[in-house]
Design an enzyme around this catalytic site. Structure first.
Site, PDB file in Angstrom:
ATOM      1  CD  GLU A 186      -8.350   5.057  -1.783  1.00 12.03           C
ATOM      2  OE1 GLU A 186      -9.491   4.720  -0.630  1.00 12.03           O
ATOM      3  OE2 GLU A 186      -7.300   5.754  -1.751  1.00 12.03           O
ATOM      4  CG  HIS A 206      -8.707   0.166   4.698  1.00 13.01           C
ATOM      5  ND1 HIS A 206      -9.066   0.038   3.915  1.00 13.01           N
ATOM      6  CD2 HIS A 206      -8.727   1.181   5.222  1.00 13.01           C
ATOM      7  CE1 HIS A 206      -8.082   0.927   3.174  1.00 13.01           C
ATOM      8  NE2 HIS A 206      -8.072   1.677   4.012  1.00 13.01           N
ATOM      9  CG  ASP A 207     -11.317   3.580   4.080  1.00 10.21           C
ATOM     10  OD1 ASP A 207     -10.498   3.404   4.201  1.00 10.21           O
ATOM     11  OD2 ASP A 207     -10.547   3.700   2.632  1.00 10.21           O
ATOM     12  CG  ASP A 267      -2.208   0.764   1.189  1.00 14.19           C
ATOM     13  OD1 ASP A 267      -2.184   1.500   0.343  1.00 14.19           O
ATOM     14  OD2 ASP A 267      -3.476   0.407   1.945  1.00 14.19           O
ATOM     15  CG  ASP A 269      -3.698   5.718   0.586  1.00 15.39           C
ATOM     16  OD1 ASP A 269      -5.066   5.398   1.526  1.00 15.39           O
ATOM     17  OD2 ASP A 269      -4.082   7.183   1.210  1.00 15.39           O
TER      18      ASP A 269
HETATM   19  C1  GLC Z   1      -7.510   6.161   1.495  1.00 13.18           C
HETATM   20  C2  GLC Z   1      -7.529   4.541   3.113  1.00 13.18           C
HETATM   21  C3  GLC Z   1      -7.699   5.251   4.126  1.00 13.18           C
HETATM   22  C4  GLC Z   1      -7.193   6.726   4.212  1.00 13.18           C
HETATM   23  C5  GLC Z   1      -7.227   8.173   3.670  1.00 13.18           C
HETATM   24  C6  GLC Z   1      -6.358   8.282   3.986  1.00 13.18           C
HETATM   25  O1  GLC Z   1      -9.037   6.599   1.299  1.00 13.18           O
HETATM   26  O2  GLC Z   1      -7.588   4.037   2.362  1.00 13.18           O
HETATM   27  O3  GLC Z   1      -7.794   4.081   4.760  1.00 13.18           O
HETATM   28  O4  GLC Z   1      -8.245   6.660   5.668  1.00 13.18           O
HETATM   29  O5  GLC Z   1      -6.961   7.513   2.289  1.00 13.18           O
HETATM   30  O6  GLC Z   1      -4.644   8.081   3.976  1.00 13.18           O
END
Ligand code: GLC
Ligand code: CA
Length: 545
Positions: free
Chosen positions: A257, A321-322, A100, A200
């Site tokens: 992402e 996880h979100d 990640d 991310d």
């Molecule tokens: C992404 C992650 C999340 C995090 C955010 C900031 O969306 O999946 O868990 O809080 O980025 O890094």
């Protein structure tokens, strides 16, 4: 055009949230040796790639998504030797290892930030620093975790930008030295054996030089989300450069992402012509899905995304996880939990792209019900609660909202067996274990051939045997009822058709379903009767010719 890395399309990716997976030393926190200890379980499930949420040095303001040293392992999680061993053991089992990469921002405890505060070369411009405007923050932007996206630093006498928490300052990609550091970092991890990157929050890299005020409805605390920050041409230029210089030459699989203002923007990240990512995780805050009619939402999404992405390839996931747990958020975690878990799995794995499985999803794990806001750990949950109170909600209503959407729903420890703390730890778990572990756990399910676990195992195995799952064209079918989703995938003379009733009520089955039944959600009862789909009944057919 850059050639596809063909191995990428064979992956089924399992996401591990290391803090909650398995604790090997009794300190209540999952760790890398804990992951190693469970690799045989994952092999049995049949996944062939692991993505681990961040395990780097971090003060844990956002549970590891605030990194203070990209080349060090958080001591709670183990050592670099553990990490090397984990990568080695993944490879020995034919599994790819996906890191990640969190490089939109670092932690404010990163050495780069400390030196940037002191204006030490070359770190001076590694972050976005701006003078106060009339004694205030440079603009009205909201931070994702509440309040202003700007924080004043006394020592430097300037504001810095943090799109996430104030302990997550945004890295300034327009600074050549910073960009070079990140490129070097990717090479460093590739050399350690990493096969791929989940990248991310990557749609925000480029910022407008003049930092204009954001337009739109303010949050209850008065700040406005800068939608203008998403998917800027400058960001795409950074991503294309990463692909040309690193991802393709190093044969690294990539999944970005990304935040999308509309589904059409998905193509900007994943179409072959753009040569940026192999696939993307379209990020949506849970609020965007809250209270929606799920079958309609899933159907529309599939249709529009397939139309805009040539070849139809993106990350297929319902959990991470979100988000809250999928059976609780999209389905039924009571009476129909088991069949619901199986039906949702079928929809996800039959959709075009790479299927993702989030730890515990393969057991049908559910969201948790905690009794007060202080039992929640997630920074986002606390912000949601505050914002709802500011908006005038009663404490009870604000709590219900924050709890329903909480990211902690997915972060409770993995349920391994029926012993104390679900066998996750011999100590005190960092976050409460869901009390339903007594009934829902890996040990019970691995020894029950009709469990959700074995359903996932069979579903994942089908991918190797049926090319339509990997390469098939998508055709949406009329399910005959808004609660029924039906579509087919065709390749190499075979058509796979899925009909799934995503509701608590029975509905007439769509007309014309034919073929051999490969899998069905209602395995414990009599098979599909050809006429009615029972609540959460999903059936997968295969037909030749
Ligand atoms: C992404 C992650 C999340 C995090 C955010 C900031 O969306 O999946 O868990 O809080 O980025 O890094
Ligand atoms: Ca531990």
């Amino acid at each position: 055009m850059i050639p596809q890395k063909d191995w990428v399309r064979d992956l089924v990716i399992y996401q591990i949230y290391p803090r909650s997976f398995f604790d090997s030393n009794g300190d209540g926190v999952g760790d890398l040796p804990g992951v190693i200890a469970k690799l045989d379980y994952l092999s049995q499930l049949g996944v062939n790639a692991l993505w681990l949420s961040p395990f780097f040095a971090s003060p844990n303001d956002d549970n590891g998504y605030d990194i203070s040293d990209y080349r060090a392992i958080l001591p709670e999680f183990g050592t670099m030797a553990d990490c090397d061993e984990l990568i080695r053991q993944c490879h020995a089992r034919g599994m790819k290892f996906i890191l990640d990469l969190v490089v939109n921002h670092s932690s404010d405890e990163h050495e780069w930030f400390r030196k940037s505060v002191k204006r030490e070369a070359p770190y001076t411009d590694y972050y976005y620093w701006r003078d106060p405007v009339d004694g205030h923050a440079p603009n009205n932007w909201a931070s994702c975790f509440g309040g202003s996206a700007w924080e004043f630093n006394e020592e430097r006498g300037q504001y810095y930008l943090h799109y996430f928490s104030k302990k997550q300052p945004d890295l300034n990609w327009s600074c050549p030295a910073l960009k070079a550091e990140i490129h070097e970092l990717i090479r460093w991890w590739k050399a350690r054996g990493v096969d791929g990157l989940r990248i991310d929050a990557i749609s925000y890299l480029d910022k407008p030089a003049d930092f204009p005020d954001a337009e739109g409805a303010p949050m209850p605390d008065g700040y406005v989300f800068p939608s203008l920050l998403t998917g800027r041409p400058g960001t795409h230029a950074y991503l294309h450069e990463l692909n040309e210089k690193l991802f393709t030459p190093l044969n690294l699989m990539t999944v970005g992402e990304v935040s999308l203002r509309c589904d059409a923007e998905l193509a900007d990240y994943v179409s072959d012509e753009r040569a940026e990512f192999d696939m993307a995780i379209p990020f949506l805050p849970p609020i965007a899905e809250y209270g929606q009619h799920v079958p309609t939402m899933l159907r529309d999404r599939l249709k529009t995304r397939y139309d805009v992405v040539p070849g139809g390839w993106w990350a297929q996931f319902m959990s991470n996880h979100d988000k809250p747990r999928q059976v609780s958020f999209f389905g039924n975690d009571g009476e129909f939990r088991e069949v619901c878990a199986k039906a949702l799995a079928l929809v996800n794995h039959l959709s075009p792209g790479t299927p993702f499985v989030y730890q515990g999803e393969e057991l049908g794990m559910t969201s948790i019900h905690l009794s007060s806001i202080d039992q929640y750990d997630d920074i986002g949950t606390h912000n949601d609660y505050r914002q709802r109170l500011l908006a005038g909600d009663s404490p009870e209503a604000a709590f219900k909202f924050a709890a329903d959407l909480s990211r902690d729903n997915a972060r409770t420890p993995m349920q391994w067996n029926a012993s104390a703390n679900a066998g996750f730890t011999t100590g005190t778990p960092w976050l409460k274990v869901n009390p339903n572990y007594v009934d829902i756990n890996a040990e019970a399910q691995t020894s029950d051939p009709l469990s959700v676990f074995h359903f996932y195992r069979r579903l994942i195995a089908l991918r190797g045997a049926h090319p339509a799952l990997k390469n098939g064209d998508l055709q949406m079918l009329d399910g005959g009822n808004a609660d029924v989703i039906a579509f087919s995938r065709t390749a190499g003379g075979e058509t796979l058709t899925l009909a799934a009733n995503l509701s608590d009520a029975p509905h007439a089955a769509p007309q014309g379903l034919t073929g051999e039944i490969l899998l069905q959600s209602h395995e414990r009862e009599s098979g599909f009767d050809g006429v009615t789909l029972r609540p959460w009944e999903a059936v997968l057919f295969a037909a030749k010719g």
